[in-house]
Design a protein around this motif. Structure first.
Motif, PDB file in Angstrom:
ATOM      1  N   ILE A 157       9.006   5.530   9.153  1.00  0.00           N
ATOM      2  CA  ILE A 157       8.262   5.234  10.381  1.00  0.00           C
ATOM      3  C   ILE A 157       6.977   4.480  10.054  1.00  0.00           C
ATOM      4  CG2 ILE A 157       6.941   6.301  12.263  1.00  0.00           C
ATOM      5  CD1 ILE A 157       9.075   8.536  12.297  1.00  0.00           C
ATOM      6  N   ILE A 158       6.275   4.936   9.021  1.00  0.00           N
ATOM      7  CA  ILE A 158       5.031   4.273   8.610  1.00  0.00           C
ATOM      8  C   ILE A 158       5.330   2.853   8.120  1.00  0.00           C
ATOM      9  CG2 ILE A 158       3.154   4.290   6.920  1.00  0.00           C
ATOM     10  CD1 ILE A 158       2.760   6.347   9.113  1.00  0.00           C
ATOM     11  N   ALA A 159       6.376   2.720   7.282  1.00  0.00           N
ATOM     12  CA  ALA A 159       6.706   1.409   6.701  1.00  0.00           C
ATOM     13  C   ALA A 159       7.115   0.402   7.759  1.00  0.00           C
ATOM     14  CB  ALA A 159       7.809   1.578   5.667  1.00  0.00           C
ATOM     15  N   ASP A 160       7.827   0.862   8.798  1.00  0.00           N
ATOM     16  CA  ASP A 160       8.336  -0.047   9.838  1.00  0.00           C
ATOM     17  C   ASP A 160       7.337  -0.280  10.959  1.00  0.00           C
ATOM     18  OD1 ASP A 160      10.639  -0.061   8.365  1.00  0.00           O
ATOM     19  OD2 ASP A 160      11.787   1.236   9.712  1.00  0.00           O
ATOM     20  N   SER A 161       6.173   0.349  10.895  1.00  0.00           N
ATOM     21  CA  SER A 161       5.238   0.284  12.021  1.00  0.00           C
ATOM     22  C   SER A 161       4.543  -1.066  12.145  1.00  0.00           C
ATOM     23  CB  SER A 161       4.167   1.376  11.866  1.00  0.00           C
ATOM     24  OG  SER A 161       3.310   1.090  10.766  1.00  0.00           O
ATOM     25  N   GLY A 162       4.424  -1.786  11.039  1.00  0.00           N
ATOM     26  CA  GLY A 162       3.697  -3.053  11.068  1.00  0.00           C
ATOM     27  C   GLY A 162       2.199  -2.880  11.167  1.00  0.00           C
ATOM     28  N   LEU A 163       1.725  -1.642  11.046  1.00  0.00           N
ATOM     29  CA  LEU A 163       0.292  -1.369  11.149  1.00  0.00           C
ATOM     30  C   LEU A 163      -0.391  -1.523   9.789  1.00  0.00           C
ATOM     31  CD1 LEU A 163       0.482   1.801  13.430  1.00  0.00           C
ATOM     32  CD2 LEU A 163      -0.280  -0.486  14.113  1.00  0.00           C
ATOM     33  N   PRO A 164      -1.682  -1.771   9.787  1.00  0.00           N
ATOM     34  CA  PRO A 164      -2.416  -1.929   8.527  1.00  0.00           C
ATOM     35  C   PRO A 164      -2.670  -0.573   7.870  1.00  0.00           C
ATOM     36  CG  PRO A 164      -3.926  -2.131  10.369  1.00  0.00           C
ATOM     37  CD  PRO A 164      -2.544  -2.030  10.965  1.00  0.00           C
ATOM     38  N   LEU A 165      -1.590   0.030   7.383  1.00  0.00           N
ATOM     39  CA  LEU A 165      -1.671   1.349   6.758  1.00  0.00           C
ATOM     40  C   LEU A 165      -1.288   1.243   5.285  1.00  0.00           C
ATOM     41  CD1 LEU A 165       0.237   3.368   9.498  1.00  0.00           C
ATOM     42  CD2 LEU A 165      -2.200   3.552   9.018  1.00  0.00           C
ATOM     43  N   TYR A 166      -1.835   2.129   4.500  1.00  0.00           N
ATOM     44  CA  TYR A 166      -1.466   2.225   3.091  1.00  0.00           C
ATOM     45  C   TYR A 166      -0.683   3.525   2.933  1.00  0.00           C
ATOM     46  CZ  TYR A 166      -5.127  -1.313   2.595  1.00  0.00           C
ATOM     47  OH  TYR A 166      -5.893  -2.439   2.722  1.00  0.00           O
ATOM     48  N   ALA A 167       0.588   3.433   2.600  1.00  0.00           N
ATOM     49  CA  ALA A 167       1.449   4.609   2.553  1.00  0.00           C
ATOM     50  C   ALA A 167       1.849   4.935   1.115  1.00  0.00           C
ATOM     51  CB  ALA A 167       2.694   4.381   3.397  1.00  0.00           C
ATOM     52  N   TYR A 168       1.780   6.224   0.768  1.00  0.00           N
ATOM     53  CA  TYR A 168       2.140   6.692  -0.565  1.00  0.00           C
ATOM     54  C   TYR A 168       2.858   8.036  -0.440  1.00  0.00           C
ATOM     55  CZ  TYR A 168      -1.328   3.269  -2.140  1.00  0.00           C
ATOM     56  OH  TYR A 168      -2.033   2.105  -2.356  1.00  0.00           O
ATOM     57  N   ASP A 169       3.633   8.377  -1.487  1.00  0.00           N
ATOM     58  CA  ASP A 169       4.176   9.732  -1.527  1.00  0.00           C
ATOM     59  C   ASP A 169       3.530  10.565  -2.628  1.00  0.00           C
ATOM     60  OD1 ASP A 169       5.331   8.569  -3.713  1.00  0.00           O
ATOM     61  OD2 ASP A 169       7.391   8.755  -3.019  1.00  0.00           O
ATOM     62  N   GLY A 170       2.908   9.909  -3.615  1.00  0.00           N
ATOM     63  CA  GLY A 170       2.213  10.633  -4.681  1.00  0.00           C
ATOM     64  C   GLY A 170       0.731  10.771  -4.388  1.00  0.00           C
ATOM     65  N   PHE A 171       0.161  11.936  -4.704  1.00  0.00           N
ATOM     66  CA  PHE A 171      -1.247  12.169  -4.394  1.00  0.00           C
ATOM     67  C   PHE A 171      -2.167  11.308  -5.247  1.00  0.00           C
ATOM     68  CE2 PHE A 171      -5.364  14.166  -4.940  1.00  0.00           C
ATOM     69  CZ  PHE A 171      -5.718  14.412  -3.626  1.00  0.00           C
ATOM     70  N   GLU A 172      -1.900  11.195  -6.547  1.00  0.00           N
ATOM     71  CA  GLU A 172      -2.793  10.457  -7.433  1.00  0.00           C
ATOM     72  C   GLU A 172      -2.970   9.016  -6.974  1.00  0.00           C
ATOM     73  OE1 GLU A 172      -4.509  11.408 -10.541  1.00  0.00           O
ATOM     74  OE2 GLU A 172      -4.297  13.226  -9.349  1.00  0.00           O
ATOM     75  N   GLU A 173      -1.859   8.354  -6.680  1.00  0.00           N
ATOM     76  CA  GLU A 173      -1.935   6.962  -6.220  1.00  0.00           C
ATOM     77  C   GLU A 173      -2.711   6.865  -4.915  1.00  0.00           C
ATOM     78  OE1 GLU A 173       2.178   4.845  -7.399  1.00  0.00           O
ATOM     79  OE2 GLU A 173       2.400   6.670  -6.209  1.00  0.00           O
ATOM     80  N   ALA A 174      -2.421   7.782  -4.010  1.00  0.00           N
ATOM     81  CA  ALA A 174      -3.091   7.753  -2.710  1.00  0.00           C
ATOM     82  C   ALA A 174      -4.589   7.985  -2.857  1.00  0.00           C
ATOM     83  CB  ALA A 174      -2.475   8.804  -1.791  1.00  0.00           C
ATOM     84  N   ALA A 175      -4.971   8.962  -3.671  1.00  0.00           N
ATOM     85  CA  ALA A 175      -6.386   9.282  -3.849  1.00  0.00           C
ATOM     86  C   ALA A 175      -7.146   8.109  -4.464  1.00  0.00           C
ATOM     87  CB  ALA A 175      -6.532  10.531  -4.717  1.00  0.00           C
ATOM     88  N   LYS A 176      -6.543   7.468  -5.449  1.00  0.00           N
ATOM     89  CA  LYS A 176      -7.189   6.308  -6.080  1.00  0.00           C
ATOM     90  C   LYS A 176      -7.402   5.185  -5.066  1.00  0.00           C
ATOM     91  CE  LYS A 176      -5.503   7.224 -10.756  1.00  0.00           C
ATOM     92  NZ  LYS A 176      -4.582   6.794 -11.836  1.00  0.00           N
ATOM     93  N   LYS A 177      -6.406   4.986  -4.202  1.00  0.00           N
ATOM     94  CA  LYS A 177      -6.529   3.935  -3.186  1.00  0.00           C
ATOM     95  C   LYS A 177      -7.620   4.275  -2.185  1.00  0.00           C
ATOM     96  CE  LYS A 177      -5.360   0.026  -1.356  1.00  0.00           C
ATOM     97  NZ  LYS A 177      -5.605  -1.241  -2.084  1.00  0.00           N
ATOM     98  N   VAL A 178      -7.690   5.533  -1.791  1.00  0.00           N
ATOM     99  CA  VAL A 178      -8.714   5.969  -0.841  1.00  0.00           C
ATOM    100  C   VAL A 178     -10.106   5.689  -1.405  1.00  0.00           C
ATOM    101  CG1 VAL A 178      -9.779   8.000   0.217  1.00  0.00           C
ATOM    102  CG2 VAL A 178      -7.316   7.725   0.313  1.00  0.00           C
ATOM    103  N   VAL A 179     -10.323   6.074  -2.644  1.00  0.00           N
ATOM    104  CA  VAL A 179     -11.632   5.883  -3.267  1.00  0.00           C
ATOM    105  C   VAL A 179     -11.943   4.393  -3.406  1.00  0.00           C
ATOM    106  CG1 VAL A 179     -12.980   6.260  -5.370  1.00  0.00           C
ATOM    107  CG2 VAL A 179     -11.564   8.104  -4.451  1.00  0.00           C
ATOM    108  N   GLU A 180     -10.933   3.607  -3.767  1.00  0.00           N
ATOM    109  CA  GLU A 180     -11.122   2.154  -3.889  1.00  0.00           C
ATOM    110  C   GLU A 180     -11.546   1.540  -2.560  1.00  0.00           C
ATOM    111  OE1 GLU A 180      -8.225  -1.734  -4.197  1.00  0.00           O
ATOM    112  OE2 GLU A 180      -7.668   0.042  -5.373  1.00  0.00           O
TER     113      GLU A 180
END
Length: 732
Positions: A694-717
């Motif tokens: 649903i997130i991938a097909d939304s076309g919205l400016p979202l950053y989607a991850y399933d792993g916490f480490e990757e997501a957390a690094k992106k958030v901080v960036e």
């Protein structure tokens, strides 16, 4: 629920200690005599499995019915249930009018209590009366003083063991026995034992073990209440002797001493065992706001209790391997098992064989979690907070009992701390006394003096507390005032159903009298919200003194706690001690990250884990057990109301909460709100693939991850980039 049997329960409570009924020797091989045995002897009742015969109290209700269907399909041996005053059949199983009749006819080993909070205490009492070996209570917000009364009963017997309340329950993955509301697809048979305060963090832990191929043996939900029927040490004693358990994981959080007690036990265990089982742990709430109740009723540190950061270090010093996020447990436990000399490949093969053997018998959802759970605990209560009185209100309450409050003029060195609070270890009220009010010394110098809830503190208990306060040699007038004060505080505590009542004391050397100052009174709001008790007291709540966003969130069943503003390097993320997640001095590269999380434990851990990545969250937010797409949208509104927020981090592990529903809520928020900051979404768990799609097909400016480490690094960036851009504009 149990009003039809009130008279029998009252009579039971009055004569509880004189009961001599003996249960079947095949199930409990010890006497009921309180003089020889006690509650400690019921730990063995936690060893559930395929043999365990289970009944449900509240069996015909919607929640119990849905849960029972799932559990039976999974393999749990449910043999019937109870509906007060009624007999019949439900789901093809017998329904009986009382727990005692069910005990006689169905011979259960355990009962799952699926009733609302205001009915839970009565249901637990009836199960104790019937001597059910294992009692599992899942409801949130059972009034604390009801639980205190229950534990004063449990402490006098040796037949019944309680798990909960406010716990996801207990589950044997190997034995396919679930008593609780855990999301079944997350679990797999294996060889790691788990005990946790937080439900959602335990699901994250379990999922990590499942993905690593290790699986689980027995998982015990200690629960997030102030007092737990079963604690870490109880679980550790089971895991030590369980042949199916090769490794152990503890999931702790701020509040209480359970983690410290576990560390003491682990240190002794490692010293007396040639090849101890490896133990790993996480402690949530290291960045909790001091004084705030962080979602769970028990997630707050009382006077004299260690911070989450301190508990982290105590466990580490005892030889426990600590992680900052439960997603890491699978890999960490593999390494620990190998280092301990255990055959990891053999453990993985055994776990895989058990999974294959199970799936050939029953069709269950695949490892991708395409599963829609119909079990919800929404009707059992929403997240709440306690009632804190102002110093003036507390002073007025003491004045009504003839106790005068004086202005505080003494230093921490000259003043003493006195509190009536909870001793979570003895599961009873206690007097907490410290000869100093200095926060840095209270944890070391404070001492608890527990007493029976029904009897109150004895004269010797009062004298012992007075001596520890170093007031036993004080002038007679000061001593008499201190004794009267302790008795008065206990009277208020029980009458008004308090959590913690604290004052500072100092001897006035000129008049030889006792100065009493700084009253801090905290009361249980579950008594009011669940049972409509103490209405007059709770009418004193002054909403104007509280953060309006926190109050508004509470009305929507959301727990929102605003965290303090901090500049990089200030250390405010760890309560102002200048230390981040690892206990070292840190420079926060970015801060003001808005968080939106499901589950109090996971919300605490999210804030903590962001700090280890040099990111500072501006809030704690738990969507609560009844999260819907509308709740998610509402949570976005609350988070974005804080002008400090530079990026929003949606961190969801779908246990009962569904990832696809969360994804729909995120889309709803983007559609109906004016979101101008980046949003990072991390979805794991139930229906994760659908949610991610649903997130991938939304076309919205979202950053989607399933792993916490990757997501957390992106958030901080993203937060860092937003901060730098804002500074650049201000420089221009």
């Amino acid at each position: 629920m149990l009003s039809l049997h009130r008279s029998s329960r009252v009579a039971y409570r009055r004569s509880f200690q004189s009961l001599h009924h003996v249960s079947r020797a095949s199930r409990i091989a010890f006497s009921c005599s309180a003089s020889r045995y006690g509650y400690e002897d019921t730990i063995q009742n936690l060893k559930i499995g395929k043999h365990t015969r289970v009944i449900f109290q509240g069996f015909t209700g919607k929640q119990a019915t849905q849960n029972a269907k799932q559990s039976i399909e999974w393999g749990t041996k449910i043999v019937g249930g109870v509906r007060p005053g009624k007999s019949g059949e439900h789901l093809g199983l017998p329904v009986l009018p009382t727990v005692r009749v069910a005990m006689e006819q169905l011979k259960p080993d355990a009962t799952g209590i699926y009733v609302a909070a205001h009915q839970a205490a009565g249901a637990i009492e009836e199960a104790i009366e019937a001597e059910i070996p294992l009692i599992v209570a899942v409801a949130e917000h059972v009034p604390l003083h009801d639980i205190l009364r229950i534990h004063s009963m449990l402490n006098t017997q040796s037949k019944s063991r309680l798990v909960g309340a406010n716990a996801p329950g207990i589950i044997s993955a190997i034995g396919r026995c679930r008593i609780g509301f855990q999301p079944l697809p997350t679990f797999s048979p294996g060889h790691v034992g788990v005990v946790a305060k937080s439900g959602t963090l335990s699901y994250e832990t379990v999922a990590s073990l499942t993905r690593a191929g290790l699986g689980q043996s027995l998982c015990i939900g200690m629960g997030g209440d102030v007092i737990a029927g079963t604690n870490f040490v109880d679980a550790l004693k089971v895991f030590e002797h369980d042949e199916d358990t090769e490794g152990i994981i503890l999931v702790g959080e701020v509040g209480g001493r359970a983690e410290e007690e576990a560390a003491e036990w682990i240190r002794d265990y490692r010293g007396r065992t040639a090849q101890p089982k490896p133990i790993a742990a996480v402690v949530g709430g290291r960045c909790a706001r001091p004084g705030a109740v962080m979602g769970h009723a028990g997630a707050w540190a009382a006077p004299g209790e260690a911070s989450a950061e301190t508990k982290h270090r105590i466990l580490e010093d005892a030889g426990v391997t600590m992680v900052d996020h439960p997603e890491k447990f699978g890999g960490v436990m593999k390494e620990l098992l190998a280092k301990s000399g255990r055959n990891v490949q053999k453990i993985e093969k055994s776990a895989a064989n058990q999974r294959r053997g199970y799936h050939t018998q029953r069709r269950m959802p695949s490892a991708g979690f395409p599963y829609r759970s119909t079990t919800s605990i929404a009707s059992l209560g929403t997240q709440r907070r306690g009632l804190f009185l102002s110093a003036t209100q507390a002073a007025d309450m003491l004045s009504e009992h003839g106790i005068k409050i004086s202005p505080s003029t003494e230093s921490a060195v000259d003043s003493h701390l006195l509190s009536i609070t909870i001793d979570r270890q003895s599961r009873s009220p206690c007097i907490l006394a410290s000869p100093t009010t200095a926060p840095s010394q209270n944890h070391r110098r404070a001492k608890r003096f527990p007493f029976d809830y029904r009897q109150g503190p004895s004269q010797s208990t009062l004298q012992d507390a007075l001596a520890h306060l170093q007031l036993d040699a004080a002038p007679p007038v000061a001593k008499a005032t201190a004794m009267k004060l302790m008795q008065t505080l206990w009277s208020i505590y029980k009458e008004k159903e308090a959590l913690t009542l604290t004052v500072h004391l100092a001897v006035d050397t000129e008049s030889d009298s006792l100065r009493i100052s700084n009253p801090s009174f905290h009361f249980d709001d579950a008594a009011f919200r669940s049972n409509n008790r103490q209405a007059e007291l709770h009418a004193l709540r002054d909403l104007s003194r509280e953060d309006p966003t926190e109050v508004e969130a509470e009305r929507d069943g959301i727990v929102y706690v605003k965290l303090p503003t901090a500049s990089p390097g200030s250390g405010a993320a760890s309560g102002g001690d200048g230390k981040g997640g690892g206990g070292a001095e840190v420079e926060y590269e970015s801060y003001n990250i808005g968080t939106l999380v499901n589950g109090a434990g996971l919300a605490m851990n999210t804030v903590d884990a962001l700090a280890t990545h040099n990111g500072l969250a501006s809030n704690f937010l738990d969507t609560g057990g009844k999260a819907t797409s509308e709740t998610v949208k509402r949570s976005f509104e609350l988070v974005l109301r804080d002008e400090r927020v530079k990026v929003v981090f949606v961190n969801i592990f779908g246990g009962l909460t569904l990832c696809d529903m969360i994804a729909e809520g995120v889309l709803k928020a983007f559609k109906e709100l004016e979101i101008k900051v980046p949003v990072v979404v991390r979805l794991r768990g139930t229906n994760e693939e659908e949610g991610q799609r649903i997130i991938a097909d939304s076309g919205l400016p979202l950053y989607a991850y399933d792993g916490f480490e990757e997501a957390a690094k992106k958030v901080v960036e993203l937060a860092r980039e937003a901060e730098m851009a804002e500074r650049g504009k201000s420089d221009v």
